[in-house]
Design a protein around this motif. Structure first.
Motif, PDB file in Angstrom:
ATOM      1  N   VAL A   1       1.069   9.211  -8.513  1.00  0.00           N
ATOM      2  CA  VAL A   1       1.221   9.202  -7.555  1.00  0.00           C
ATOM      3  C   VAL A   1       1.243   7.403  -7.789  1.00  0.00           C
ATOM      4  O   VAL A   1      -0.015   7.039  -8.589  1.00  0.00           O
ATOM      5  CB  VAL A   1      -0.142   9.288  -6.157  1.00  0.00           C
ATOM      6  N   LEU A   2       1.855   6.629  -7.833  1.00  0.00           N
ATOM      7  CA  LEU A   2       2.112   5.256  -7.757  1.00  0.00           C
ATOM      8  C   LEU A   2       2.076   4.584  -6.918  1.00  0.00           C
ATOM      9  O   LEU A   2       2.952   4.562  -5.782  1.00  0.00           O
ATOM     10  CB  LEU A   2       3.417   4.837  -8.931  1.00  0.00           C
ATOM     11  N   GLN A   3       0.864   3.850  -6.233  1.00  0.00           N
ATOM     12  CA  GLN A   3       0.943   3.193  -5.367  1.00  0.00           C
ATOM     13  C   GLN A   3       0.430   1.526  -5.308  1.00  0.00           C
ATOM     14  O   GLN A   3      -0.101   1.270  -6.185  1.00  0.00           O
ATOM     15  CB  GLN A   3      -1.605   2.842  -4.736  1.00  0.00           C
ATOM     16  N   LYS A   4       1.614   0.795  -4.413  1.00  0.00           N
ATOM     17  CA  LYS A   4       1.505  -0.885  -4.565  1.00  0.00           C
ATOM     18  C   LYS A   4       0.200  -1.046  -4.188  1.00  0.00           C
ATOM     19  O   LYS A   4      -0.409  -0.506  -3.063  1.00  0.00           O
ATOM     20  CB  LYS A   4       2.939  -0.661  -3.716  1.00  0.00           C
ATOM     21  N   THR A   5      -0.505  -2.138  -4.602  1.00  0.00           N
ATOM     22  CA  THR A   5      -1.733  -3.011  -4.346  1.00  0.00           C
ATOM     23  C   THR A   5      -0.634  -4.700  -4.455  1.00  0.00           C
ATOM     24  O   THR A   5       0.010  -4.620  -4.546  1.00  0.00           O
ATOM     25  CB  THR A   5      -2.101  -2.752  -5.628  1.00  0.00           C
ATOM     26  N   ASP A   6      -1.359  -5.270  -3.804  1.00  0.00           N
ATOM     27  CA  ASP A   6      -1.289  -6.819  -3.691  1.00  0.00           C
ATOM     28  C   ASP A   6      -0.794  -7.281  -5.230  1.00  0.00           C
ATOM     29  O   ASP A   6       0.247  -8.009  -5.141  1.00  0.00           O
ATOM     30  CB  ASP A   6      -2.817  -7.502  -3.512  1.00  0.00           C
ATOM     31  N   ARG A   7      -1.158  -7.085  -6.460  1.00  0.00           N
ATOM     32  CA  ARG A   7      -0.653  -7.068  -6.868  1.00  0.00           C
ATOM     33  C   ARG A   7       0.258  -6.637  -8.229  1.00  0.00           C
ATOM     34  O   ARG A   7       1.102  -7.169  -9.181  1.00  0.00           O
ATOM     35  CB  ARG A   7      -1.662  -8.554  -7.996  1.00  0.00           C
ATOM     36  N   ALA A   8      -0.210  -4.907  -8.739  1.00  0.00           N
ATOM     37  CA  ALA A   8       0.647  -4.674  -9.289  1.00  0.00           C
ATOM     38  C   ALA A   8       0.848  -3.218  -8.547  1.00  0.00           C
ATOM     39  O   ALA A   8       0.646  -2.823  -7.985  1.00  0.00           O
ATOM     40  CB  ALA A   8      -0.552  -4.799 -10.339  1.00  0.00           C
ATOM     41  N   PHE A   9       0.551  -1.835  -9.503  1.00  0.00           N
ATOM     42  CA  PHE A   9       1.326  -0.679  -8.892  1.00  0.00           C
ATOM     43  C   PHE A   9      -0.600   0.098  -9.955  1.00  0.00           C
ATOM     44  O   PHE A   9      -0.995  -0.015 -10.885  1.00  0.00           O
ATOM     45  CB  PHE A   9       2.350   0.022 -10.101  1.00  0.00           C
ATOM     46  N   ALA A  10      -0.705   1.101  -8.967  1.00  0.00           N
ATOM     47  CA  ALA A  10      -2.095   1.587  -9.819  1.00  0.00           C
ATOM     48  C   ALA A  10      -1.428   3.368 -10.250  1.00  0.00           C
ATOM     49  O   ALA A  10      -0.543   3.467  -9.114  1.00  0.00           O
ATOM     50  CB  ALA A  10      -3.633   1.480  -8.874  1.00  0.00           C
TER      51      ALA A  10
ATOM     52  N   SER B   1       1.167  -1.444  -0.183  1.00  0.00           N
ATOM     53  CA  SER B   1      -0.204  -0.058   0.589  1.00  0.00           C
ATOM     54  C   SER B   1       1.129   1.494  -0.069  1.00  0.00           C
ATOM     55  O   SER B   1       0.512   2.569   0.097  1.00  0.00           O
ATOM     56  CB  SER B   1      -0.721  -0.222   1.290  1.00  0.00           C
ATOM     57  N   GLY B   2       2.488   1.376  -0.477  1.00  0.00           N
ATOM     58  CA  GLY B   2       2.827   2.271  -0.255  1.00  0.00           C
ATOM     59  C   GLY B   2       2.918   2.980  -1.951  1.00  0.00           C
ATOM     60  O   GLY B   2       1.948   2.721  -2.605  1.00  0.00           O
ATOM     61  N   ARG B   3       3.076   4.804  -1.148  1.00  0.00           N
ATOM     62  CA  ARG B   3       3.225   5.230  -2.408  1.00  0.00           C
ATOM     63  C   ARG B   3       4.157   6.043  -2.983  1.00  0.00           C
ATOM     64  O   ARG B   3       4.918   6.144  -1.779  1.00  0.00           O
ATOM     65  CB  ARG B   3       1.895   6.827  -1.796  1.00  0.00           C
ATOM     66  N   LEU B   4       4.116   5.974  -4.310  1.00  0.00           N
ATOM     67  CA  LEU B   4       5.633   6.896  -4.461  1.00  0.00           C
ATOM     68  C   LEU B   4       4.982   7.934  -5.569  1.00  0.00           C
ATOM     69  O   LEU B   4       3.891   7.987  -6.224  1.00  0.00           O
ATOM     70  CB  LEU B   4       6.173   6.230  -6.058  1.00  0.00           C
ATOM     71  N   VAL B   5       5.191   9.684  -5.062  1.00  0.00           N
ATOM     72  CA  VAL B   5       5.056  10.512  -6.125  1.00  0.00           C
ATOM     73  C   VAL B   5       6.244  11.699  -6.159  1.00  0.00           C
ATOM     74  O   VAL B   5       7.164  11.349  -5.742  1.00  0.00           O
ATOM     75  CB  VAL B   5       3.999  11.411  -5.049  1.00  0.00           C
ATOM     76  N   GLY B   6       6.124  11.711  -7.879  1.00  0.00           N
ATOM     77  CA  GLY B   6       6.673  12.772  -8.206  1.00  0.00           C
ATOM     78  C   GLY B   6       6.604  13.422  -9.224  1.00  0.00           C
ATOM     79  O   GLY B   6       4.987  13.087  -9.432  1.00  0.00           O
ATOM     80  N   ILE B   7       7.428  13.913  -9.901  1.00  0.00           N
ATOM     81  CA  ILE B   7       6.671  14.897 -11.274  1.00  0.00           C
ATOM     82  C   ILE B   7       7.704  14.267 -12.836  1.00  0.00           C
ATOM     83  O   ILE B   7       8.580  13.975 -13.226  1.00  0.00           O
ATOM     84  CB  ILE B   7       6.856  15.939 -11.100  1.00  0.00           C
ATOM     85  N   GLU B   8       5.997  13.472 -13.804  1.00  0.00           N
ATOM     86  CA  GLU B   8       6.987  13.224 -14.679  1.00  0.00           C
ATOM     87  C   GLU B   8       6.906  13.870 -15.866  1.00  0.00           C
ATOM     88  O   GLU B   8       5.964  15.210 -15.976  1.00  0.00           O
ATOM     89  CB  GLU B   8       6.306  12.197 -15.559  1.00  0.00           C
ATOM     90  N   VAL B   9       8.249  14.183 -16.622  1.00  0.00           N
ATOM     91  CA  VAL B   9       8.266  15.272 -17.526  1.00  0.00           C
ATOM     92  C   VAL B   9       8.853  14.864 -18.682  1.00  0.00           C
ATOM     93  O   VAL B   9       9.519  13.949 -19.505  1.00  0.00           O
ATOM     94  CB  VAL B   9       9.846  16.264 -16.721  1.00  0.00           C
ATOM     95  N   GLY B  10       7.757  15.303 -20.437  1.00  0.00           N
ATOM     96  CA  GLY B  10       8.278  14.798 -21.425  1.00  0.00           C
ATOM     97  C   GLY B  10       7.357  15.808 -22.299  1.00  0.00           C
ATOM     98  O   GLY B  10       6.571  16.558 -22.075  1.00  0.00           O
ATOM     99  N   HIS B  11       8.235  16.020 -23.393  1.00  0.00           N
ATOM    100  CA  HIS B  11       7.598  17.271 -24.333  1.00  0.00           C
ATOM    101  C   HIS B  11       7.137  18.853 -24.168  1.00  0.00           C
ATOM    102  O   HIS B  11       6.548  19.278 -24.401  1.00  0.00           O
ATOM    103  CB  HIS B  11       6.050  16.107 -24.874  1.00  0.00           C
TER     104      HIS B  11
END
Length: 218
Positions: free
Chosen positions: A185-194, A168-178
């Motif tokens: 926010v990228l949150q860890k779930t039981d089977r994947a990342f949301a 259930s951990g969360r990773l936050v940041g700023i994606e840059v491109g173009h």
């Protein structure tokens, strides 16, 4: 009220609150932590600027409103373990340390470590653990983390970082491109990342966080 205290108040009331930052812990921290301690003396008159402040090659403070929204997106609870990567000034870690005691700041070299420790001491903050290592590799010694805050821009999230998230951990940041920056926010779930996109923001690209370029085959 002293001049810097007034500047902090104006930063919160004029920049942070109007940017939909509703977490009172964050606004209280930004009203208390002396931002000027985390910039060199020659830059202190710009410490409360509403823009990203470059203080040295590869070292910066994100614009106050963008940083506040990024921390709010992480939804950090008291007692959670947090890894702060990037920025390399210590200010973001100092803010987060006001509402959880388990904060690790990852810096790229010994010079940044020394200056950040001095800044934290000057600001009267003693509950941030400062470590040195490649930013894109994270810090396995203190993993897993309930939240990882990347204070800066990146083109790709290294797998080494997402692997250090607790359930259930969360990773936050700023994606840059173009030419566009997007905080998510990228949150860890039981089977994947949301993943959930949150707001647009500008941020300098962090070294080591560039997307891998495809190799040409002749």
């Amino acid at each position: 009220m002293g001049e810097t205290a007034l500047q902090r108040k104006n930063m919160v009331e004029g920049q942070v609150r109007p940017s939909d930052v509703t977490d009172r812990r964050i606004t209280a921290a930004m009203s208390t932590v002396p931002r000027e301690c985390f910039v060199p003396p020659e830059w202190q008159k710009f410490a409360y600027s509403d823009e990203t402040l470059m203080i040295a090659p590869g070292r910066f403070l994100l614009a106050p409103a963008a940083l506040a929204k990024l921390i709010q997106t992480a939804e950090i609870d008291k007692g959670e373990r947090v890894l702060v990567i990037g920025g390399c000034a210590g200010y973001a870690a100092a803010l987060i340390s006001q509402f959880t005691p388990n904060v690790i700041a990852l810096l790229p070299d010994e010079a940044a470590l020394r200056e950040t420790n001095e800044a934290l001491a000057t600001a009267g903050i003693g509950n941030v653990t400062v470590v040195v290592g490649p930013l894109a590799s994270g810090d396995t010694a203190h993993a897993p983390y309930d939240a990882i805050v990347i204070e800066g821009g990146f083109e790709d999230v290294p797998e080494a970082l997402s692997a250090q998230l607790a359930p259930s951990g969360r990773l936050v940041g700023i994606e840059v491109g173009h030419g566009v920056g997007r905080a998510f926010v990228l949150q860890k779930t039981d089977r994947a990342f949301a993943r959930r996109d949150v707001f647009q923001a500008a941020a300098p690209l962090l070294p080591g966080f560039e997307a891998l370029k495809p190799e040409f085959v002749f």
